[in-house]
Design a protein around this motif. Structure first.
Motif, PDB file in Angstrom:
ATOM      1  N   GLU A  43       0.832  -1.206   0.000  1.00 50.37           N
ATOM      2  CA  GLU A  43       0.000   0.000   0.000  1.00 50.37           C
ATOM      3  C   GLU A  43       0.866   1.256   0.000  1.00 50.37           C
ATOM      4  N   ASN A 108      -5.776   0.390   5.391  1.00 50.24           N
ATOM      5  CA  ASN A 108      -5.145  -0.935   5.401  1.00 50.24           C
ATOM      6  C   ASN A 108      -3.830  -0.918   6.168  1.00 50.24           C
ATOM      7  N   GLN A 110      -2.948   1.108   8.522  1.00 46.99           N
ATOM      8  CA  GLN A 110      -3.176   1.291   9.954  1.00 46.99           C
ATOM      9  C   GLN A 110      -3.707   0.016  10.605  1.00 46.99           C
ATOM     10  N   ARG A 111      -4.472  -0.763   9.839  1.00 45.07           N
ATOM     11  CA  ARG A 111      -4.988  -2.014  10.401  1.00 45.07           C
ATOM     12  C   ARG A 111      -3.889  -3.054  10.534  1.00 45.07           C
TER      13      ARG A 111
ATOM     14  N   TRP B  21      -6.633 -23.434  10.881  1.00 43.94           N
ATOM     15  CA  TRP B  21      -6.901 -22.296  11.745  1.00 43.94           C
ATOM     16  C   TRP B  21      -6.900 -22.774  13.179  1.00 43.94           C
ATOM     17  N   PRO B  22      -6.379 -21.963  14.087  1.00 51.38           N
ATOM     18  CA  PRO B  22      -6.269 -22.429  15.468  1.00 51.38           C
ATOM     19  C   PRO B  22      -7.635 -22.722  16.060  1.00 51.38           C
ATOM     20  N   SER B  86      -6.964  -2.588  -2.879  1.00 49.07           N
ATOM     21  CA  SER B  86      -6.964  -2.448  -1.420  1.00 49.07           C
ATOM     22  C   SER B  86      -7.924  -3.437  -0.762  1.00 49.07           C
ATOM     23  N   ASP B  87      -9.055  -3.720  -1.439  1.00 49.88           N
ATOM     24  CA  ASP B  87     -10.000  -4.686  -0.884  1.00 49.88           C
ATOM     25  C   ASP B  87      -9.404  -6.083  -0.877  1.00 49.88           C
ATOM     26  N   LEU B  89      -6.274  -6.758  -0.656  1.00 51.96           N
ATOM     27  CA  LEU B  89      -5.271  -6.770   0.405  1.00 51.96           C
ATOM     28  C   LEU B  89      -5.930  -6.859   1.779  1.00 51.96           C
ATOM     29  N   PHE B  90      -7.153  -6.354   1.879  1.00 51.95           N
ATOM     30  CA  PHE B  90      -7.839  -6.357   3.166  1.00 51.95           C
ATOM     31  C   PHE B  90      -8.264  -7.764   3.574  1.00 51.95           C
ATOM     32  N   ARG B  93      -6.387 -14.020   1.858  1.00 55.12           N
ATOM     33  CA  ARG B  93      -5.581 -14.906   2.693  1.00 55.12           C
ATOM     34  C   ARG B  93      -5.000 -15.999   1.798  1.00 55.12           C
ATOM     35  N   LEU B 165     -12.928 -15.909   5.194  1.00 50.27           N
ATOM     36  CA  LEU B 165     -13.335 -15.712   6.579  1.00 50.27           C
ATOM     37  C   LEU B 165     -13.703 -14.256   6.791  1.00 50.27           C
ATOM     38  N   VAL B 167     -13.407 -10.837   8.310  1.00 47.09           N
ATOM     39  CA  VAL B 167     -12.256 -10.214   8.955  1.00 47.09           C
ATOM     40  C   VAL B 167     -12.743  -9.564  10.244  1.00 47.09           C
ATOM     41  N   PRO B 168     -12.251 -10.016  11.400  1.00 46.21           N
ATOM     42  CA  PRO B 168     -12.743  -9.456  12.653  1.00 46.21           C
ATOM     43  C   PRO B 168     -12.476  -7.963  12.728  1.00 46.21           C
ATOM     44  N   ARG B 170     -11.102  -4.698  13.762  1.00 49.84           N
ATOM     45  CA  ARG B 170      -9.936  -4.235  14.498  1.00 49.84           C
ATOM     46  C   ARG B 170      -9.811  -2.750  14.199  1.00 49.84           C
ATOM     47  N   PRO B 171      -9.832  -1.946  15.244  1.00 51.70           N
ATOM     48  CA  PRO B 171      -9.750  -0.505  14.978  1.00 51.70           C
ATOM     49  C   PRO B 171      -8.423  -0.158  14.316  1.00 51.70           C
ATOM     50  N   ARG B 172      -8.471   0.833  13.468  1.00 57.49           N
ATOM     51  CA  ARG B 172      -7.240   1.290  12.834  1.00 57.49           C
ATOM     52  C   ARG B 172      -6.299   1.808  13.905  1.00 57.49           C
ATOM     53  N   GLN B 173      -5.028   1.574  13.686  1.00 62.50           N
ATOM     54  CA  GLN B 173      -4.007   2.113  14.587  1.00 62.50           C
ATOM     55  C   GLN B 173      -3.954   3.614  14.356  1.00 62.50           C
TER      56      GLN B 173
END
Lengths: 143, 178
Positions: A43, A108, A110-111, B21-22, B86-87, B89-90, B93, B165, B167-168, B170-173
Motif C-alpha cells: 500500500e 489498510n 493502519q490495520r 486455523w487455530p 486495497s479490498d 489486500l484487506f 488470505r 473468513l 475479517v474481525p 480491528r480498529p485502525r491504529q
C-alpha cells in the motif's frame, strides 16, 4: 535493506513488496506477520507510485519485530486527517483504472501495523513509519 | 442437514484441516464460530464447504486458462471477489481464489504477495499483456471467464467453495494526533 520506488512506475510497483516478502520469509518470520508487513508495504509503495516523484522503502528486522519506513519526495499531504479518512482519495484516473484509489490505502496500513506514524511537508514529501510485531494466536485472522 | 457428513468420493475434498486455523477443524468452522459467537457447538455446520482444485474451477466457470496450465492441481480453499486492490489486500488470505473485474498487473502482484491460489478475470474481459507477463513471472494461475462476477461467484458457491473468513473488526491504529 532499502528499495527505491519511482513515481508513476506502475508496472514496476509491487517489486519492493515482493522483495520484502522474500526477505522476511528467508528471515524465518511467521507467515501471518509477513502478510501484514507485505500488505502495508504494498500500500505504501502504491501511494508513492501514484502521488510522488520518487521514494524509498526502508525495511529493518530486529528479532521478530519489523520496521518499515516509506519516504518520498513529492507534493506532500496538506490535510493528513482528511487523507487518513477511509474512502478519501485524490488518485488520478490512471491509477483508478489500475484498481487503486479506493481510499483504503492508509486504512489498510493502519490495520496491519502495530504502530503507525505519518509526517508530511507540503511541497517536499511524506514519510510513513510503521512497526510490526507478532500478535497473539487468537488474532491470527485479523487484518 | 446440520452436521451431516459429506458424501464420500474423490470429488469431495474434505475441508477438515485444510487451513489449520487455530482451534477449529477448517475455515468453515472458524467462520461459523465467529458468526454465531461462543454458544455454537463446534463441528456442527450449517452446510459442508470444501476446497476446489483449479481444474474443477475452470470447468465450473467455463474459464480459459491464460497462465499456469501446469498449475491446475493447486487447490483453492476459499474464494473472494473484489474490484479494488486495497479490498483484496484487506481480506485476501493464502489459498484464496480471486474473482475480479480488474485486468491490470497490480491485481496479479497483490495475488502474488498474498499467496492466493489463482486469479479469475470475469465478464469476458482479457487481462492486459503486462498482467499476463507478470503472472507468468510469478507463476500465478490466471484465468478468464465469460460470466459476470455475480454468476461466477454463484457457480462456485453452489459447488460448495467457501467465501473468505470474515475479517474481525480491528480498529485502525491511530496516527499520533489523529
Amino acid at each position: 535493506m532499502s528499495y527505491p520506488v519511482l513515481g508513476g512506475g506502475f508496472f514496476l510497483a509491487g517489486r519492493a513488496a515482493a522483495e520484502t516478502k522474500r526477505r522476511l520469509r528467508e528471515a524465518g518470520l511467521a507467515a501471518e506477520l509477513v502478510r501484514r508487513v507485505v500488505v502495508a508495504t504494498y500500500e505504501a509503495e502504491m501511494n508513492i507510485c501514484i502521488h510522488a516523484v520518487s521514494g524509498r522503502i526502508h525495511l529493518r528486522v530486529e528479532n521478530d519485530r519489523v520496521k518499515v519506513v516509506a519516504t518520498d519526495r513529492g507534493a506532500g499531504i496538506a490535510d493528513i486527517a482528511q487523507a487518513l479518512r477511509p474512502g478519501f482519495s485524490t488518485a488520478s484516473e490512471k491509477a483508478r483504472q489500475l484498481g487503486f484509489g479506493a481510499g483504503m490505502g492508509f486504512a489498510n496500513m493502519q490495520r496491519c501495523a502495530d504502530s503507525f506514524r505519518i509526517t508530511s511537508e507540503v511541497g517536499c514529501g511524506t514519510t510513513v513509519t510503521m512497526e510490526f510485531w507478532p500478535r497473539p494466536q487468537t488474532e491470527e485472522t485479523g487484518p | 442437514m446440520p452436521g451431516a457428513k459429506p458424501p464420500s468420493g474423490a470429488s469431495h475434498v474434505s475441508a477438515q484441516g485444510a487451513m489449520g486455523w487455530p482451534g477449529s477443524q477448517c475455515a468453515v468452522d472458524a467462520w461459523y464460530n465467529l458468526a454465531q459467537g461462543p454458544r455454537v457447538d463446534r463441528g456442527r455446520r450449517p452446510w459442508v464447504m470444501r476446497a476446489m482444485k483449479l481444474r474443477e474451477v475452470i470447468e465450473a466457470l467455463d474459464a480459459e486458462v491464460l497462465v499456469g496450465q501446469d498449475l491446475l492441481d493447486r487447490e483453492a480453499t476459499t474464494a473472494g471477489a473484489a474490484d479494488a486492490v486495497s479490498d483484496v489486500l484487506f481480506f485476501g488470505r493464502p489459498g484464496m481464489l480471486l474473482l475480479t473485474g480488474m485486468t491490470r498487473a497490480p491485481m496479479v502482484r497483490a495475488a502474488e504477495v498474498l499467496e492466493l491460489a489463482g486469479v479469475v478475470v470475469v465478464r469476458g474481459k482479457r487481462p492486459d499483456a503486462d498482467a499476463v507477463q507478470l503472472a507468468r513471472e510469478v507463476e500465478m494461475p490466471l484465468m478468464a471467464c465469460p460470466h459476470s462476477l455475480y454468476d461466477a461467484c454463484g457457480r462456485l458457491y453452489v459447488r460448495q467453495l467457501s467465501g473468505p473468513l470474515p475479517v474481525p473488526h480491528r480498529p485502525r491504529q491511530p496516527a499520533p494526533g489523529e
